[in-house]
Motif scaffolding. Structure first.
Motif, PDB file in Angstrom:
ATOM      1  N   CYS A 293       8.556   7.324   2.035  1.00 15.56           N
ATOM      2  CA  CYS A 293       8.363   6.511   3.228  1.00 15.56           C
ATOM      3  C   CYS A 293       6.957   5.925   3.234  1.00 15.56           C
ATOM      4  O   CYS A 293       5.985   6.624   2.941  1.00 15.56           O
ATOM      5  CB  CYS A 293       8.580   7.351   4.492  1.00 15.56           C
ATOM      6  SG  CYS A 293      10.326   7.621   4.874  1.00 15.56           S
TER       7      CYS A 293
ATOM      8  N   LEU B 298       5.241  10.699   1.980  1.00 18.60           N
ATOM      9  CA  LEU B 298       4.845   9.706   2.973  1.00 18.60           C
ATOM     10  C   LEU B 298       3.546   9.045   2.549  1.00 18.60           C
ATOM     11  O   LEU B 298       2.613   9.714   2.108  1.00 18.60           O
ATOM     12  CB  LEU B 298       4.660  10.377   4.346  1.00 18.60           C
ATOM     13  CG  LEU B 298       4.020   9.551   5.461  1.00 18.60           C
ATOM     14  CD1 LEU B 298       4.923   8.388   5.863  1.00 18.60           C
ATOM     15  CD2 LEU B 298       3.701  10.436   6.672  1.00 18.60           C
TER      16      LEU B 298
ATOM     17  N   ILE C 117       6.331   7.361  13.205  1.00 13.59           N
ATOM     18  CA  ILE C 117       6.747   8.236  12.114  1.00 13.59           C
ATOM     19  C   ILE C 117       7.368   9.523  12.661  1.00 13.59           C
ATOM     20  O   ILE C 117       8.389  10.010  12.146  1.00 13.59           O
ATOM     21  CB  ILE C 117       5.550   8.551  11.197  1.00 13.59           C
ATOM     22  CG1 ILE C 117       5.034   7.264  10.545  1.00 13.59           C
ATOM     23  CG2 ILE C 117       5.926   9.567  10.122  1.00 13.59           C
ATOM     24  CD1 ILE C 117       3.665   7.405   9.913  1.00 13.59           C
TER      25      ILE C 117
ATOM     26  N   ALA D 114       4.325   3.553   5.701  1.00 16.75           N
ATOM     27  CA  ALA D 114       4.107   3.004   7.046  1.00 16.75           C
ATOM     28  C   ALA D 114       2.819   2.206   7.064  1.00 16.75           C
ATOM     29  O   ALA D 114       1.793   2.648   6.534  1.00 16.75           O
ATOM     30  CB  ALA D 114       4.050   4.127   8.077  1.00 16.75           C
TER      31      ALA D 114
END
Length: 306
Positions: free
Chosen positions: A225, A199, A116, A227
């Motif tokens: 985003c 995020l 990241i 992850a």
């Protein structure tokens, strides 16, 4: 219901068939699900021992309750390979025929954080959507008390901070590795923080995909985003298609094949293979590596959810 564990079981089944074919020795692989009940799992181990199993592999329901299973196995002198949920070291040190196969949660957390941070360094606006100089995040944690969940969370966040990314935690929650539970949590968080989330840190791919399900269902066009960790086929597809920023791929083939090789060697010789390097003589840590979205341009639109 766990995608990662199911994939390991499929690898074990494939390796068992290969062994039978190449060695001409019948192999009985009995896989059982304790349905998250430790008493059920203890009873299943009793049954395996009564059937005369040569080796038992156990994904503990409660990692702190391994001593009961260890006592049973030691009485029958049957080796145990624990996997996925790591028993406390005091339990694993009780006997030379106790082992653990699993991922390296610290390494995975560091890898996720670096992945990241690399994306942020290359293009800060991908993560800092409002341009205020900090990244506002939420975190989906796998399981209360699970060592992988705790370590992945701690080291992903710490690595981002070490890399100079200014973080603001909005909220977090336990989704028990499940896509549906993560979907529900993400829906609640988007109601509370409709414009703030930049995020989503997830302890595994299934939960990351649950967050993406919510973003798509609600028609969120802000390029939040997401992850993950595990590198499941569905997770890698999401990275390839641009829905997920990246994932940490755990080498499942090495994980499953190493478990099977250890089990076979223990059954046949009473020892693990000499070419398998074990940390402190008992621990095998499966390797992992990052897989990140390939940006087609320099704008944050690359990861846009449509």
């Amino acid at each position: 219901d766990d995608t990662f564990i199911n994939s390991i079981c499929r690898i074990l089944e494939t390796e068992a068939k290969k062994y039978e074919k190449t060695e001409g020795i019948r192999m009985i692989l009995d896989v059982m699900d304790a349905k998250e009940d430790q008493n059920t799992q203890n009873s299943q181990v009793d049954r395996f021992l009564a059937l005369g199993c040569d080796v038992i592999c156990v994904n503990m329901v409660d990692r702190s309750a391994a001593s009961v299973i260890i006592d049973k196995a030691m009485d029958r002198e049957v080796p145990v390979i624990f996997f996925n949920r790591e028993p406390v070291s005091e339990d694993l040190n009780r006997w030379e025929k106790l082992f653990y196969v699993g991922a390296n949660p610290k390494e995975e957390g560091v890898c996720q954080g670096n992945m990241i941070a690399d994306a942020y360094d290359a293009c800060p606006e991908i993560l800092d959507l409002n341009g205020d100089g900090k990244v506002s995040y939420v975190i989906l944690e796998g399981e209360r008390g699970h060592q992988d969940s705790l370590m992945r969370t701690e080291w992903a966040v710490q690595t981002l901070k070490n890399r100079g990314v200014d973080l603001e935690k909005l909220t977090g929650g336990i989704a028990n590795w499940q896509r549906s539970q993560a979907d529900a949590l993400m829906g609640q968080w988007l109601e509370k923080f409709p414009e703030q989330i930049e995020l989503v840190l997830s302890n595994n791919d299934d939960m990351a995909l649950g967050a993406i399900d919510t973003l798509r269902r609600l028609g969120i066009i802000r390029p939040v985003c997401v992850a993950g960790i595990d590198g499941t086929p569905a997770g890698l597809d999401a990275v390839e298609s641009g829905l997920m920023l990246g994932t940490v791929v755990i080498d499942r083939e090495t994980y499953g094949k190493t478990m099977m090789r250890m089990a076979l060697s223990l059954a046949e010789t009473g020892r693990t293979p000499e070419d398998i390097s074990l940390e402190r003589g008992a621990y095998f840590r499966c390797p992992s590596y990052p897989e990140i979205r390939k940006r087609k341009d320099e704008t944050p639109e690359t990861g846009k959810i449509e």
